[in-house]
Design a protein around this motif. Structure first.
Motif, PDB file in Angstrom:
ATOM      1  N   ALA A 159       1.107  -1.267   0.008  1.00  0.00           N
ATOM      2  CA  ALA A 159       0.182   0.072  -0.064  1.00  0.00           C
ATOM      3  C   ALA A 159       0.836   1.223   0.145  1.00  0.00           C
ATOM      4  CB  ALA A 159      -0.952  -0.164   1.219  1.00  0.00           C
ATOM      5  N   PHE A 160       2.319   1.135   0.024  1.00  0.00           N
ATOM      6  CA  PHE A 160       2.976   2.344   0.324  1.00  0.00           C
ATOM      7  C   PHE A 160       3.850   2.604  -0.954  1.00  0.00           C
ATOM      8  CE2 PHE A 160       2.074   0.774   4.282  1.00  0.00           C
ATOM      9  CZ  PHE A 160       1.861   1.929   5.054  1.00  0.00           C
ATOM     10  N   PRO A 161       4.339   3.724  -1.296  1.00  0.00           N
ATOM     11  CA  PRO A 161       4.906   4.309  -2.219  1.00  0.00           C
ATOM     12  C   PRO A 161       6.573   3.355  -2.474  1.00  0.00           C
ATOM     13  CG  PRO A 161       4.312   6.027  -1.456  1.00  0.00           C
ATOM     14  CD  PRO A 161       3.925   5.013  -0.117  1.00  0.00           C
ATOM     15  N   VAL A 162       7.128   3.516  -3.553  1.00  0.00           N
ATOM     16  CA  VAL A 162       8.309   2.979  -3.739  1.00  0.00           C
ATOM     17  C   VAL A 162       9.340   3.529  -3.236  1.00  0.00           C
ATOM     18  CG1 VAL A 162      10.021   2.017  -5.510  1.00  0.00           C
ATOM     19  CG2 VAL A 162       7.481   1.644  -6.043  1.00  0.00           C
ATOM     20  N   GLU A 163       9.238   4.920  -3.072  1.00  0.00           N
ATOM     21  CA  GLU A 163      10.362   5.618  -2.400  1.00  0.00           C
ATOM     22  C   GLU A 163      10.421   5.349  -0.917  1.00  0.00           C
ATOM     23  OE1 GLU A 163       7.202   8.722  -3.598  1.00  0.00           O
ATOM     24  OE2 GLU A 163       8.086   6.755  -4.643  1.00  0.00           O
ATOM     25  N   TYR A 164       9.425   5.015  -0.276  1.00  0.00           N
ATOM     26  CA  TYR A 164       9.422   4.599   1.248  1.00  0.00           C
ATOM     27  C   TYR A 164       9.592   3.176   1.386  1.00  0.00           C
ATOM     28  CZ  TYR A 164       8.478   9.393   1.476  1.00  0.00           C
ATOM     29  OH  TYR A 164       8.446  10.905   1.703  1.00  0.00           O
ATOM     30  N   GLY A 165       9.983   2.380   0.440  1.00  0.00           N
ATOM     31  CA  GLY A 165      10.106   0.912   0.442  1.00  0.00           C
ATOM     32  C   GLY A 165       8.922  -0.021   0.386  1.00  0.00           C
ATOM     33  N   GLY A 166       8.067   0.460  -0.100  1.00  0.00           N
ATOM     34  CA  GLY A 166       6.691  -0.180  -0.518  1.00  0.00           C
ATOM     35  C   GLY A 166       6.756  -0.650  -1.908  1.00  0.00           C
ATOM     36  N   THR A 167       5.562  -1.162  -2.410  1.00  0.00           N
ATOM     37  CA  THR A 167       5.642  -1.607  -3.912  1.00  0.00           C
ATOM     38  C   THR A 167       4.345  -0.726  -4.734  1.00  0.00           C
ATOM     39  OG1 THR A 167       4.021  -3.558  -3.326  1.00  0.00           O
ATOM     40  CG2 THR A 167       6.590  -3.741  -3.494  1.00  0.00           C
ATOM     41  N   ASP A 168       3.622  -0.053  -3.914  1.00  0.00           N
ATOM     42  CA  ASP A 168       2.795   0.725  -4.747  1.00  0.00           C
ATOM     43  C   ASP A 168       2.001  -0.028  -5.442  1.00  0.00           C
ATOM     44  OD1 ASP A 168       1.070   3.011  -4.971  1.00  0.00           O
ATOM     45  OD2 ASP A 168       2.695   3.937  -6.393  1.00  0.00           O
ATOM     46  N   ALA A 169       1.345  -1.102  -5.025  1.00  0.00           N
ATOM     47  CA  ALA A 169       0.616  -2.310  -5.893  1.00  0.00           C
ATOM     48  C   ALA A 169      -0.777  -1.548  -6.369  1.00  0.00           C
ATOM     49  CB  ALA A 169       0.316  -3.387  -5.107  1.00  0.00           C
ATOM     50  N   ARG A 170      -0.939  -1.953  -7.641  1.00  0.00           N
ATOM     51  CA  ARG A 170      -2.068  -1.726  -8.283  1.00  0.00           C
ATOM     52  C   ARG A 170      -3.300  -2.446  -7.739  1.00  0.00           C
ATOM     53  NH1 ARG A 170      -2.263  -3.215 -14.329  1.00  0.00           N
ATOM     54  NH2 ARG A 170      -1.361  -5.303 -13.540  1.00  0.00           N
ATOM     55  N   GLN A 171      -4.669  -1.884  -7.822  1.00  0.00           N
ATOM     56  CA  GLN A 171      -5.531  -2.244  -7.140  1.00  0.00           C
ATOM     57  C   GLN A 171      -5.992  -3.843  -7.722  1.00  0.00           C
ATOM     58  OE1 GLN A 171      -5.876  -0.558  -4.278  1.00  0.00           O
ATOM     59  NE2 GLN A 171      -7.939  -1.285  -4.213  1.00  0.00           N
ATOM     60  N   VAL A 172      -5.658  -4.013  -8.872  1.00  0.00           N
ATOM     61  CA  VAL A 172      -5.954  -5.375  -9.543  1.00  0.00           C
ATOM     62  C   VAL A 172      -5.053  -6.607  -8.806  1.00  0.00           C
ATOM     63  CG1 VAL A 172      -6.909  -4.496 -11.740  1.00  0.00           C
ATOM     64  CG2 VAL A 172      -4.317  -5.079 -11.246  1.00  0.00           C
ATOM     65  N   LEU A 173      -4.036  -6.046  -8.064  1.00  0.00           N
ATOM     66  CA  LEU A 173      -3.237  -7.060  -7.420  1.00  0.00           C
ATOM     67  C   LEU A 173      -3.793  -7.213  -5.859  1.00  0.00           C
ATOM     68  CD1 LEU A 173      -0.949  -8.998  -6.712  1.00  0.00           C
ATOM     69  CD2 LEU A 173       0.585  -7.070  -6.369  1.00  0.00           C
TER      70      LEU A 173
END
Length: 410
Positions: free
Chosen positions: A68-82
């Motif tokens: 659920a988190f942005p890539v720049e903060y260590g997340g993957t910013d996943a799409r809702q379809v995933l």
């Protein structure tokens, strides 16, 4: 489509074709966790309504919370379809684990969207890793789905904002480090404000956890704010942005509720179908009886239809379509009402065993009800959907089979 998980499943994999290899890898990781940890421990988690720390830490350590988190903060910013597939997968076995994923969206989305760069740097890495937790403080004793009915007041005093009011049914109230609080601007009640309040702020009180019927593992509490002062830097967005920030969080949470409900419905059918092969009745298996087959037919057909609607909704969100909120209401209402029916029918098919507390369907039955209530009840969403259809029909293309003039003149 490359899939590492080749085990045959009762429900089709047709919704995975749009996922890229990295997304499939994440989904297969979640499926592995469901088999190895989350499913086998689901009954234990459901024994007491205490925060499911072990499950939360597992999902955080494996990067699932970070989706659920942005890539720049260590997340993957996943799409809702995933994300809907992840939540559906967890919902097959454990409402608490699925709720931990939807809760990450609900509690952190406004921080991602509206916090200052400094607050993002301070909070998002810890929230992503699970070292910190946040709670979404919106619902009040007299205002839930109707955000415009909020009575919590927020005023600005110099370099601070001051919060007064009450919140109710707040998930993670006793475990959160930070609270995203939405209220009305005291000097202009037509404008909404969202601020971040730390749990140790003077004047801020958190009630003991409140007992509830189901959804054990994610307790709720009430909150009280009496002249709670927070720095102006804790403002999310601008003054007046509170409503929009809350609505985006709720939009994603409604898709999450739909995915969780469909996952639970899928799990209920899997359990009932297995039982129907094991149980003998009047000289043949229960599954060989036409009446039982017809019940399964209705369940599976309706679940697949609801999955398709939710997938369309997730695609609309990922594209930024303007009508996604109505589709989210349709998906949430359809999936959660269907889940309640499917779980009830599955429990009926399994008879007395389904009613026993050590059988999963007992907790599935209790958990299903909250999906029909949380993030807007089914009745609220029906009103929203119906009102939208009536509004759009006045300017939509007239059905070509009609003659000119008012229909009351037919």
């Amino acid at each position: 489509m490359n899939q590492t998980n080749t085990v045959s499943r009762l429900f089709g994999e047709h919704f995975l074709h749009d996922l890229n290899p990295q997304e499939l890898q994440m989904l297969n990781k979640v499926r592995g966790l469901v088999v190895s940890h989350i499913g086998p421990n689901a009954h234990k988690v459901a024994q007491k309504d205490e925060f499911a720390w072990d499950t939360f830490r597992l999902l955080a350590d494996e990067g699932v919370i970070g989706s659920a988190f942005p890539v720049e903060y260590g997340g993957t910013d996943a799409r809702q379809v995933l994300r809907i597939r992840i939540i559906e997968e967890l919902g097959r076995v454990c409402s608490a684990s699925a709720s931990l994923i939807t809760g990450a969206d609900l509690s952190c989305r406004a921080i991602v969207a509206g916090a200052s760069p400094g607050m993002k740097d301070q909070l998002l890495p810890g929230l992503r890793s699970g070292q910190l937790q946040a709670a979404f403080a919106l619902t009040e004793p007299e205002a839930g789905s109707d955000v415009r009915g909020l009575k919590t007041l927020i005023r600005q005093e110099g370099e601070h904002f001051v919060v007064n009011g009450s919140k109710k049914f707040i998930t993670r109230g006793t475990t959160a480090d930070w609270f995203m609080v939405v209220g009305r601007l005291e000097t202009d009640s037509s404008r909404f404000v969202a601020v971040l309040v730390p749990r140790d702020a003077p004047g801020f009180a958190i009630s003991p956890e409140v007992d509830k019927m189901g959804w054990y593992g994610v307790p709720i509490s009430s909150l009280e704010f009496e002249n709670v002062r927070v720095p102006a830097a804790n403002l999310l967005g601008k003054i007046g942005d509170g409503f929009e920030l809350a609505q985006d969080a709720l939009l994603r949470a409604r898709m999450g509720h739909a995915a969780m409900a469909l996952g639970r419905a899928i799990g209920a059918v899997e359990i009932a179908a297995t039982y129907m092969n094991d149980r003998t009745l009047f000289g043949k298996t229960l599954g060989a009886h036409q009446g039982a087959q017809w019940m399964l037919s209705d369940m599976v057909s309706q679940i697949e239809a609801a999955r398709a609607l939710l997938t369309i909704t997730a695609q609309k969100y990922d594209r930024g379509d303007g009508d996604v909120s109505i589709y989210a209401s349709m998906a949430k209402q359809q999936a959660t009402d269907l889940c309640m029916k499917v779980v009830t029918d599955a429990l009926q098919l399994t008879g007395g065993r389904g009613y026993m507390k050590d059988f999963p369907l007992e907790r599935f039955f209790r958990d299903a009800k909250l999906n029909q209530i949380g993030e807007g009840s089914s009745e609220v969403h029906k009103t929203v959907i119906g009102r939208d259809v009536v509004r759009r029909s006045s300017s939509a293309q007239r059905n070509p089979s009609l003659r000119e003039g008012s229909l009351v003149d037919y």
